[in-house]
Design an enzyme around this catalytic site. Sequence first.
Site, mmCIF file in Angstrom:
data_model
loop_
_atom_site.group_PDB
_atom_site.id
_atom_site.type_symbol
_atom_site.label_atom_id
_atom_site.label_comp_id
_atom_site.label_asym_id
_atom_site.label_seq_id
_atom_site.Cartn_x
_atom_site.Cartn_y
_atom_site.Cartn_z
ATOM 1 N N TYR A 316 0.825 -1.229 0.000
ATOM 2 C CA TYR A 316 0.000 0.000 0.000
ATOM 3 C C TYR A 316 0.851 1.268 0.000
ATOM 4 C CZ TYR A 316 -3.076 -3.448 2.326
ATOM 5 O OH TYR A 316 -3.788 -4.564 2.687
ATOM 6 N N CYS A 343 14.463 -10.985 -2.777
ATOM 7 C CA CYS A 343 14.912 -10.643 -4.122
ATOM 8 C C CYS A 343 13.840 -9.912 -4.914
ATOM 9 C CB CYS A 343 15.328 -11.913 -4.847
ATOM 10 S SG CYS A 343 16.566 -12.777 -3.900
ATOM 11 N N GLU A 344 13.482 -8.738 -4.466
ATOM 12 C CA GLU A 344 12.515 -7.894 -5.170
ATOM 13 C C GLU A 344 12.814 -6.460 -4.776
ATOM 14 O OE1 GLU A 344 8.624 -8.475 -5.878
ATOM 15 O OE2 GLU A 344 8.532 -10.584 -5.295
ATOM 16 N N TYR A 371 -2.452 -5.816 10.920
ATOM 17 C CA TYR A 371 -2.157 -6.180 9.536
ATOM 18 C C TYR A 371 -0.644 -6.346 9.334
ATOM 19 C CZ TYR A 371 -6.982 -4.652 9.356
ATOM 20 O OH TYR A 371 -8.321 -4.508 9.611
HETATM 21 N N1 LLP Z 1 -15.146 -5.119 9.450
HETATM 22 C C1 LLP Z 1 -14.991 -5.467 8.173
HETATM 23 C C2 LLP Z 1 -16.146 -6.045 7.452
HETATM 24 C C3 LLP Z 1 -13.770 -5.272 7.521
HETATM 25 O O1 LLP Z 1 -13.641 -5.622 6.243
HETATM 26 C C4 LLP Z 1 -12.664 -4.721 8.234
HETATM 27 C C5 LLP Z 1 -11.372 -4.532 7.593
HETATM 28 C C6 LLP Z 1 -12.871 -4.384 9.589
HETATM 29 C C7 LLP Z 1 -14.112 -4.591 10.161
HETATM 30 C C8 LLP Z 1 -11.773 -3.817 10.443
HETATM 31 O O2 LLP Z 1 -11.434 -2.537 10.017
HETATM 32 P P1 LLP Z 1 -10.389 -1.633 10.845
HETATM 33 O O3 LLP Z 1 -11.026 -1.264 12.178
HETATM 34 O O4 LLP Z 1 -9.183 -2.435 11.050
HETATM 35 O O5 LLP Z 1 -10.174 -0.445 9.987
HETATM 36 N N2 LLP Z 1 -4.692 -4.870 5.258
HETATM 37 C C9 LLP Z 1 -5.115 -3.487 5.229
HETATM 38 C C10 LLP Z 1 -6.449 -3.275 5.913
HETATM 39 C C11 LLP Z 1 -7.554 -4.142 5.388
HETATM 40 C C12 LLP Z 1 -8.856 -3.930 6.097
HETATM 41 C C13 LLP Z 1 -9.861 -4.952 5.692
HETATM 42 N N3 LLP Z 1 -11.111 -4.900 6.388
HETATM 43 C C14 LLP Z 1 -4.017 -2.606 5.810
HETATM 44 O O6 LLP Z 1 -2.966 -3.148 6.189
HETATM 45 O O7 LLP Z 1 -4.121 -1.384 5.850
#
Ligand code: LLP
Length: 416
Positions: A316, A343-344, A371
């Site tokens: 990201y 290796c990237e 994450y």
């Molecule tokens: N509920 C649902 C249906 C979701 O899809 C998500 C996150 C959450 C709750 C939790 O959201 P949060 O409170 O963490 O914002 N890998 C990415 C983030 C992907 C989020 C996916 N869904 C990153 O590293 O930024």
Amino acid sequence: MSTLTRRHGELFMEETPLSKIAATFGTPCFAYSRKTITDNYLAYANALGDWPGMICYSVKANSNLGVLSILAQLGSGFDIVSSGELERVLKAGGDPARVVFSGIGKSPSEMARALEVGVHCFNVESDSELEALSQVASAQDKVASVSLRVNPDVDAKTHPYISTGLKENKFGVDINRAEEIYDKATTLPGIRVVGVDCHIGSQLTEVEPFLDALDRTLALVETLEKKGIAIHHLDLGGGLGVTYQDETPPPIDTYISAVKERLGDRQLELIFEPGRSIVADSGILLTRIEYLKPTDKKNFAIVDAAMNDLIRPSLYQAWQEILPVSDHNEAETLLWDVVGPICESADFLGKDRLLKIDAGGLLAIKSSGAYGFVMSSNYNTRPRAAEIVVDGDTLHQVRRRESVEELFEHESCLPK
Ligand code: LLP
């Protein structure tokens, strides 16, 4: 509130020097502060106060059993997206009656298991999923409590990969079609309508998009109630964003209070599914500098963590602060690209960072509690890192480092 403090030139997490964590468990490793996780959860729970509802921690942000058990002990509910996450919650002592099951692709066997243990609600995302759930529930002679995840077509103003509430996203059902699907839900066997759900994206740093989504879902609740479909709860999806660099998300209480105010004296229970804002700033990725490689164009600090451990910067272009664990007073302050051994060219953890560092020193990559480990892989046959929970001056290894042999345990060579 900061998870880390610098004392006499040394970074500490709670009462523990980070150098002690590295010396005890090796690097790379993730360390999480129990106190920060607790404080962040309580900020949500206290803001909700005696308003009926639940804080359902989103397991995908960090699903380590140690972390889940901290939250289960605090009485948290859980937001899950797979039966794997459900089993983790159960193992960590979570209450299935406080679990909401989200996700666009629940399989019939996942639905069956969730019904068997008695989850609170299924957040359903399509007509076909609703039909499948009706079949699975009827076959078990059970009734599934259901919310429909509606897509309110609101711009969350976040990174496109983590924005989910626009019409072009694969999530939820168009809010304009919701009424029709709710009508259908009331006719299906094994289905009980209990709520409305929406989640517009992650790392939101303003309250406005949440409130826009709330207004649109409240209008739907009214329409449904007028036709006799009672809605007991509103699930507003994930929580607030966090400060990685210079983002200024509002305090948790400001968000929740604004939602409660908008609801006025409506008798609607509230569900929130925060992930990042509970665990991100609790955690660091601890890594050791293997080599310093200054070149004509760039200075590279080659560390023992890589994109397989923390993919957010590569995937990201996410910025996470990088701090030397000890002061290196003799070193020159220079601009460094902090890179891993993979290796990237995409394998970097931070670019153009002003740092005073020496080879052999330790770095802490901040805000890695969400994450981080959960998105790690074994790319380049790299064993995944250890995970440690810090509780004052006590260390709990909540996941040990993988060994290389474990990585090919499920494989076999062909006979000669
Ligand atoms: N509920 C649902 C249906 C979701 O899809 C998500 C996150 C959450 C709750 C939790 O959201 P949060 O409170 O963490 O914002 N890998 C990415 C983030 C992907 C989020 C996916 N869904 C990153 O590293 O930024």
